[in-house]
Design an enzyme around this catalytic site. Structure first.
Site, mmCIF file in Angstrom:
data_model
loop_
_atom_site.group_PDB
_atom_site.id
_atom_site.type_symbol
_atom_site.label_atom_id
_atom_site.label_comp_id
_atom_site.label_asym_id
_atom_site.label_seq_id
_atom_site.Cartn_x
_atom_site.Cartn_y
_atom_site.Cartn_z
ATOM 1 N N LEU A 127 -0.044 0.334 13.239
ATOM 2 C CA LEU A 127 0.244 -1.303 13.795
ATOM 3 C C LEU A 127 1.136 -1.989 13.041
ATOM 4 C CD1 LEU A 127 -3.512 -2.201 14.476
ATOM 5 C CD2 LEU A 127 -1.760 -1.567 16.038
ATOM 6 N N GLY A 128 1.253 -1.582 11.861
ATOM 7 C CA GLY A 128 2.081 -2.605 11.009
ATOM 8 C C GLY A 128 2.456 -1.850 9.480
ATOM 9 N N GLY A 140 3.601 -4.461 2.229
ATOM 10 C CA GLY A 140 3.833 -4.149 0.831
ATOM 11 C C GLY A 140 2.517 -3.500 0.238
ATOM 12 N N GLY A 146 0.306 -1.451 2.114
ATOM 13 C CA GLY A 146 0.075 -0.383 2.751
ATOM 14 C C GLY A 146 0.187 -0.331 4.250
ATOM 15 N N ASP A 201 -2.382 -17.059 0.332
ATOM 16 C CA ASP A 201 -1.390 -16.635 1.191
ATOM 17 C C ASP A 201 -1.388 -16.798 2.771
ATOM 18 O OD1 ASP A 201 0.748 -15.020 1.217
ATOM 19 O OD2 ASP A 201 -0.200 -12.942 1.365
#
Length: 599
Positions: free
Chosen positions: A360-361, A364, A366, A479
């Site tokens: 899916l993506g 940084g 994993g 974040d």
């Protein structure tokens, strides 16, 4: 004349057959065993040769249902008042391992006999993470629950509850039955729901008094005069005119079998008493007679030792190879937090061996893979963190410890985790519409309207309020940004990726730590103090607001090589009195001027 009589006879017979076909089902039924019951079965449910209805068959993470094929009237169509009903059934829960429960079952009144979107484990095959507690469910259930789930305010791991549209019970009580003593006073004797022994349940609703009584007793004990649960329940807004009745059961990390031996129901008046002598018997428990087993081994082993050694040599080699492939790790801290643990084998199958086509993506920390759990067919997202990742064990534990216990509709739900050798794997709810930044900065096929964007903003604000003010501890996300906001099938925003999260007890000051996060979202004071607080998250949320409203990143590099800071760029428009000129031109359709200016 004879021909005319024959024709009249056949015509009359045909009319009777058609009338019978169009007539509604009877308002009651009784099954002393389920031969010929024609129930609507799905999942692991089936009727055994002796008429025993088995809902689950020692399979983990399984959802099963068994519903009567026709709906019943549950509400007066003219007045809207709920009608009375009554049901009685005999059930048994047989865990695969002694005293290790596999979740429970429930008698359910539902507008549909298709509950395929429901989840196993604590959701009992009735609801899922999205619809639990929603008024649109129109589900009444009597839960027989054998696991204590703090998120649903369960009283213990052996209770009966009355549920309305969700798994937080309106009323509940430990499993027990009323005993009349010589002084005509009542006391209750405890029962074990996972004893493997048949138990009887009566659930009776009085539409005039709007009172629901639930009574529990061992199989051969007459119905107690005092119910285990008695609650005032106005079902006017819960039930529809016609509803289905049936059973739902689920298993989780542990397997087990759920049985129903007999069932009666009446939509008006008392359900017929079951004939206990006609009920099918349960299969014998699979228990090992260790004495007999030892004698057999003493005789067999000397005869077959050579053959055994040959087979063992080949088998051990294969097992070692297989064990290395699917080896997992368990440490003390995992027992403390007790999140749900998936087997690596199941995740390997779900993602088709972590194949490239399921990615899916990439990030940084994993890769993230789409998967479908092999037994429940639930879609999941698996975040695979490798040896060399910058997100190490400490951050991994933080994510497990924080989001694994958080429950909010605008947070991505962590379903569980797995550890294997040097790999760390986190299992999340699958978000079919991906991350928000794809729609703001990428080339998504469809653009989000302002109303959709504003709804997402309010959802993320609600999630931060929950993290900062409403949970038992203060959670600092550290974040917050558009790429960490994921969209479900309805384009509702959910905050995810808690790999950098910090937890603090209320009233404690956060300790100084290294500065982490993404440039452009970091509050200015962090470079001096190094202390992350809820205000730090709010600053990042402000940068997120500008991302959504302006369609630009907090810091962008212009073609001239000069960095453009989004806050300064917006302030220039504000000083000119042209604030709306800073908005994203990709808004689809109309937008609310006041809302855009406020954001």
């Amino acid at each position: 004349m004879i021909c005319e009589l024959r024709a009249s006879f056949f015509l009359l017979a045909a009319m009777h057959i058609l009338a019978a076909a169009d007539s509604p089902p009877p308002p009651r039924f009784t099954f002393n065993g389920f031969h010929g019951a024609s129930l609507r079965l799905n999942g692991g449910s089936f009727v055994e040769p002796n008429g025993l209805l088995r809902l689950n068959n020692n399979t983990r993470q399984e959802v099963s249902h068994a519903f009567y094929p026709f709906p019943f009237l549950f509400r007066n169509s003219s007045s809207g008042d709920p009608l009375s009903f009554s049901t009685s059934f005999v059930f048994a829960i047989v865990p695969q391992y002694h005293d290790v429960s596999s979740h429970g079952l429930a008698f359910a009144v539902s507008p549909s006999s298709n509950l395929s979107a429901a989840l196993p484990s604590q959701h009992l095959g009735l609801f899922n993470l999205t619809n639990n507690g929603e008024a649109t469910n129109h589900i009444l259930a009597v839960e027989i629950d054998t696991i204590q789930n703090i998120e649903f305010e369960d009283i213990n791991d052996n209770h009966v509850g009355i549920d309305l549209n969700g798994l937080t019970s309106l009323a509940s009580a430990p499993a027990a039955f009323a005993v009349d003593d010589s002084t005509e006073l009542h006391n209750f004797q405890n029962l074990s729901l996972i004893s493997g022994e048949p138990l009887r349940v009566w659930a009776e609703y009085d539409g005039k008094k709007m009172q629901l009584n639930v009574t529990l007793a061992p199989l051969h004990i007459p119905k107690p005069h005092l119910p285990l649960l008695s609650s005032k329940v106005n079902l006017s807004s819960i039930v529809l005119d016609e509803m289905y009745v049936g059973f739902s059961a689920s298993t989780g990390a542990a397997a087990g079998s759920h049985y129903v031996l007999g069932w009666s129901f009446s939509s008006n008046g008392s359900a017929e008493e079951l004939k206990l002598s006609d009920l099918p018997s349960l299969p014998p428990r699979e228990e090992v007679d260790r004495g007999k087993k030892t004698k057999v081994l003493v005789i067999v082993i000397p005869i077959s030792v050579i053959l055994f050694l040959v087979i063992a040599a080949v088998g051990v080699a294969l097992l070692i190879k297989q064990a290395k492939k699917f080896a997992e790790v368990m440490e003390d801290w995992e027992i403390e937090y007790r999140p749900h643990r998936f087997s690596y084998r199941d995740l390997y199958k779900a993602t088709r061996g972590f194949c490239e086509a399921n990615i899916l993506g990439k990030g940084g920390f994993g890769d993230v893979y789409r998967g479908i759990l092999p037994k429940s067919n639930v879609e999941i997202a698996v975040k695979r963190i490798s040896h060399g990742s910058r997100q190490g064990m400490k951050e991994f534990i933080a994510e497990i410890a924080s989001i694994g216990r958080l429950r909010h509709r605008n947070l991505v739900q962590l379903l569980g985790y797995c550890r294997r050798l040097g790999e760390l794997l986190l299992v999340y709810d699958f978000m079919p519409n991906g991350s928000l930044d794809r729609y703001i900065f990428g080339r998504a096929e469809e653009s989000l309207s302002w109303s959709q964007r504003f709804k997402i903003i309010k959802g993320i604000a609600a999630s931060l309020l929950y993290l900062h003010e409403e949970w038992e501890k203060v959670v600092i996300h550290r974040d917050v940004k558009a790429s960490n906001v994921l969209l479900d099938s309805k384009f509702d925003g959910k905050l995810g990726d808690f790999g950098l999260a910090k937890l603090y007890d209320r009233g404690c000051n956060p300790q100084t730590t290294r500065v982490v996060g993404t440039l452009g979202y970091l509050a200015p004071e962090l470079s001096r103090s190094g202390k992350f607080t809820s205000s730090s998250d709010v600053f990042a949320f402000g940068a997120f607001l500008l991302e959504v409203a302006c369609g630009k990143r907090p810091v962008e590099l212009k073609t001239s090589g000069i960095e453009m800071v989004l806050v300064d760029w917006v302030l220039e428009f504000l000083m000119k009195g042209e604030l709306l000129e800073a908005r994203n031109r990709k808004f689809a359709g109309e937008f609310a001027r006041e809302e855009v200016e406020m954001v």
